[in-house]
Design an enzyme around this catalytic site. Structure first.
Site, PDB file in Angstrom:
ATOM      1  N   ASP A  34     -27.179 -11.518   3.633  1.00  0.00           N
ATOM      2  CA  ASP A  34     -27.565 -12.500   4.651  1.00  0.00           C
ATOM      3  C   ASP A  34     -26.352 -12.885   5.495  1.00  0.00           C
ATOM      4  O   ASP A  34     -25.212 -12.852   5.013  1.00  0.00           O
ATOM      5  CB  ASP A  34     -28.133 -13.738   3.937  1.00  0.00           C
ATOM      6  CG  ASP A  34     -29.009 -14.573   4.852  1.00  0.00           C
ATOM      7  OD1 ASP A  34     -29.162 -14.212   6.034  1.00  0.00           O
ATOM      8  OD2 ASP A  34     -29.538 -15.594   4.380  1.00  0.00           O
ATOM      9  N   GLY A  35     -26.616 -13.270   6.734  1.00  0.00           N
ATOM     10  CA  GLY A  35     -25.550 -13.801   7.586  1.00  0.00           C
ATOM     11  C   GLY A  35     -25.110 -12.861   8.693  1.00  0.00           C
ATOM     12  O   GLY A  35     -24.138 -13.156   9.403  1.00  0.00           O
ATOM     13  N   ASN A  36     -25.812 -11.765   8.875  1.00  0.00           N
ATOM     14  CA  ASN A  36     -25.424 -10.827   9.941  1.00  0.00           C
ATOM     15  C   ASN A  36     -25.497 -11.484  11.317  1.00  0.00           C
ATOM     16  O   ASN A  36     -24.619 -11.290  12.159  1.00  0.00           O
ATOM     17  CB  ASN A  36     -26.373  -9.615   9.954  1.00  0.00           C
ATOM     18  CG  ASN A  36     -26.302  -8.801   8.690  1.00  0.00           C
ATOM     19  OD1 ASN A  36     -25.382  -8.961   7.901  1.00  0.00           O
ATOM     20  ND2 ASN A  36     -27.274  -7.936   8.497  1.00  0.00           N
ATOM     21  N   HIS A  51     -25.894  -6.675  12.316  1.00  0.00           N
ATOM     22  CA  HIS A  51     -26.616  -5.766  11.422  1.00  0.00           C
ATOM     23  C   HIS A  51     -25.860  -4.438  11.288  1.00  0.00           C
ATOM     24  O   HIS A  51     -25.786  -3.847  10.212  1.00  0.00           O
ATOM     25  CB  HIS A  51     -28.035  -5.500  11.942  1.00  0.00           C
ATOM     26  CG  HIS A  51     -28.894  -6.737  11.973  1.00  0.00           C
ATOM     27  ND1 HIS A  51     -28.952  -7.631  10.920  1.00  0.00           N
ATOM     28  CD2 HIS A  51     -29.732  -7.236  12.932  1.00  0.00           C
ATOM     29  CE1 HIS A  51     -29.787  -8.619  11.226  1.00  0.00           C
ATOM     30  NE2 HIS A  51     -30.255  -8.407  12.441  1.00  0.00           N
ATOM     31  N   SER A  79     -37.337  -7.130   4.915  1.00  0.00           N
ATOM     32  CA  SER A  79     -38.383  -7.780   4.113  1.00  0.00           C
ATOM     33  C   SER A  79     -39.711  -7.754   4.859  1.00  0.00           C
ATOM     34  O   SER A  79     -39.747  -7.560   6.084  1.00  0.00           O
ATOM     35  CB  SER A  79     -37.987  -9.229   3.813  1.00  0.00           C
ATOM     36  OG  SER A  79     -38.218 -10.030   4.954  1.00  0.00           O
ATOM     37  N   TRP A  83     -40.761  -8.817   9.938  1.00  0.00           N
ATOM     38  CA  TRP A  83     -41.583  -8.419  11.091  1.00  0.00           C
ATOM     39  C   TRP A  83     -41.723  -9.564  12.084  1.00  0.00           C
ATOM     40  O   TRP A  83     -42.080  -9.350  13.247  1.00  0.00           O
ATOM     41  CB  TRP A  83     -42.976  -7.980  10.630  1.00  0.00           C
ATOM     42  CG  TRP A  83     -42.975  -6.714   9.838  1.00  0.00           C
ATOM     43  CD1 TRP A  83     -43.082  -6.602   8.481  1.00  0.00           C
ATOM     44  CD2 TRP A  83     -42.850  -5.372  10.331  1.00  0.00           C
ATOM     45  NE1 TRP A  83     -43.032  -5.278   8.103  1.00  0.00           N
ATOM     46  CE2 TRP A  83     -42.891  -4.501   9.230  1.00  0.00           C
ATOM     47  CE3 TRP A  83     -42.701  -4.816  11.615  1.00  0.00           C
ATOM     48  CZ2 TRP A  83     -42.801  -3.118   9.349  1.00  0.00           C
ATOM     49  CZ3 TRP A  83     -42.606  -3.427  11.735  1.00  0.00           C
ATOM     50  CH2 TRP A  83     -42.655  -2.601  10.618  1.00  0.00           C
ATOM     51  N   LEU A 145     -24.416   6.242  -9.271  1.00  0.00           N
ATOM     52  CA  LEU A 145     -25.125   5.000  -8.936  1.00  0.00           C
ATOM     53  C   LEU A 145     -26.438   5.274  -8.188  1.00  0.00           C
ATOM     54  O   LEU A 145     -26.499   6.167  -7.346  1.00  0.00           O
ATOM     55  CB  LEU A 145     -24.200   4.140  -8.079  1.00  0.00           C
ATOM     56  CG  LEU A 145     -24.762   2.841  -7.518  1.00  0.00           C
ATOM     57  CD1 LEU A 145     -23.712   1.738  -7.633  1.00  0.00           C
ATOM     58  CD2 LEU A 145     -25.168   2.982  -6.063  1.00  0.00           C
ATOM     59  N   SER A 209     -36.204 -15.866  -1.125  1.00  0.00           N
ATOM     60  CA  SER A 209     -36.836 -15.181   0.006  1.00  0.00           C
ATOM     61  C   SER A 209     -37.717 -14.009  -0.436  1.00  0.00           C
ATOM     62  O   SER A 209     -37.626 -12.911   0.131  1.00  0.00           O
ATOM     63  CB  SER A 209     -35.768 -14.706   1.002  1.00  0.00           C
ATOM     64  OG  SER A 209     -35.031 -15.799   1.465  1.00  0.00           O
TER      65      SER A 209
END
Ligand code: FPP
Length: 253
Positions: A34-36, A51, A79, A83, A145, A209
């Site tokens: 979060d925070g872009n 982003h 998410s 939208w 990973l 969220s």
């Protein structure tokens, strides 16, 4: 109490990789990036620039997590609620996986990373889905990973979809036994992955969220004010250090 906390905080700010216990690295780390937008605003740039910078951070953090021995890294890339954003931002966000994989897939393959996706694929534009599915296929035999993209993902939608599949399988006769937690988990989009041990959310927001609502039941949460495009190896190490200081009891004593 305050001094004790402050001392711990000062210490945590200067944690080095040597101070984390190599045998106790969280298996699965999930991140709400979060925070872009705020990062971009601070620089008088369009939100999309935030982003884009955030996308580069995903690559860096994947590499570090893989090196530290994290088995799965789930990143909340888009998410079901995203939208609601302006159309140009939505379309930019949904193009990013293609750019990310176009730029970094060879490196991810070199680093033995396996790409996965969880989310409702129906509404993902074909260009994005094709790029992601190609990457999933190209990396399916990799043993390092697992980089799991939550794309068009929502925790409630995931649970509803699982319930509908279960009902469908009962009706079809392919499911007869009672459902237990393991069986239910196998109907979720995260099937095959362990539940996250550590959840990180950046940018000072302290909420879930709609992210992995079932899977986060016993997860340790770590929040930071750092904006996602500013998130670095040092912050991941601080989060893992904090995780290792917690006493996980899973409801026991
Ligand atoms: C939240 O920040 C972030 C998102 C909705 C998107 C996250 C996506 C990325 C970091 C790009 C990663 C993509 C790939 C394919 C690797 P925000 O826009 O809500 O920030 P704000 O709260 O400051 O406005």
């Amino acid at each position: 109490m305050f001094n004790k906390f402050k001392r711990w905080k000062d210490k945590s700010d200067s944690i080095t990789e040597d101070e984390i216990v190599k045998g106790q690295i969280p298996n699965h780390i999930a991140i709400i990036m979060d925070g872009n937008g705020r990062w971009a605003k601070k620089r008088s740039l369009p939100r999309t620039a935030g982003h884009h910078e955030g996308m580069k951070v995903v690559k860096r953090i994947t590499k570090v997590a893989n090196r530290l021995g994290v088995k799965t890294l789930t990143v909340y890339a888009f998410s079901t609620e995203n939208w609601k954003r302006p159309e140009d931002e939505v379309s930019y966000l949904l193009k990013l996986p293609q750019e990310f994989l176009g730029t970094f897939l060879p490196e991810l393959i070199e680093e033995n990373v396996q790409v996965r996706i969880m989310g409702n694929k129906d509404a993902i534009p074909a260009h994005t889905l094709n790029a992601v599915e190609k990457a999933v296929n190209d990396t399916k035999d990799n043993t390092g990973l697992i980089l799991n993209f939550a794309l068009n993902y929502g925790g409630r939608a995931e649970i509803i979809q699982a319930v509908n599949s279960i009902v469908g399988d009962y009706k079809a006769g392919s499911l007869k036994d009672e459902i237990d937690e393991n069986k239910f988990s196998s109907y979720l989009m995260s099937n095959g992955l362990s539940d996250p041990d550590l959840l990180i959310r950046t940018s000072g927001e302290i909420r879930l969220s709609n992210f992995m609502l079932w899977q986060l039941a016993y997860t340790e949460f770590w929040f930071t004010d750092v904006l996602w495009p500013d998130f670095r190896e040092q912050h991941l190490i601080e989060a893992i250090y904090a995780f290792q200081k917690r006493g996980r009891r899973f409801g026991g004593i």
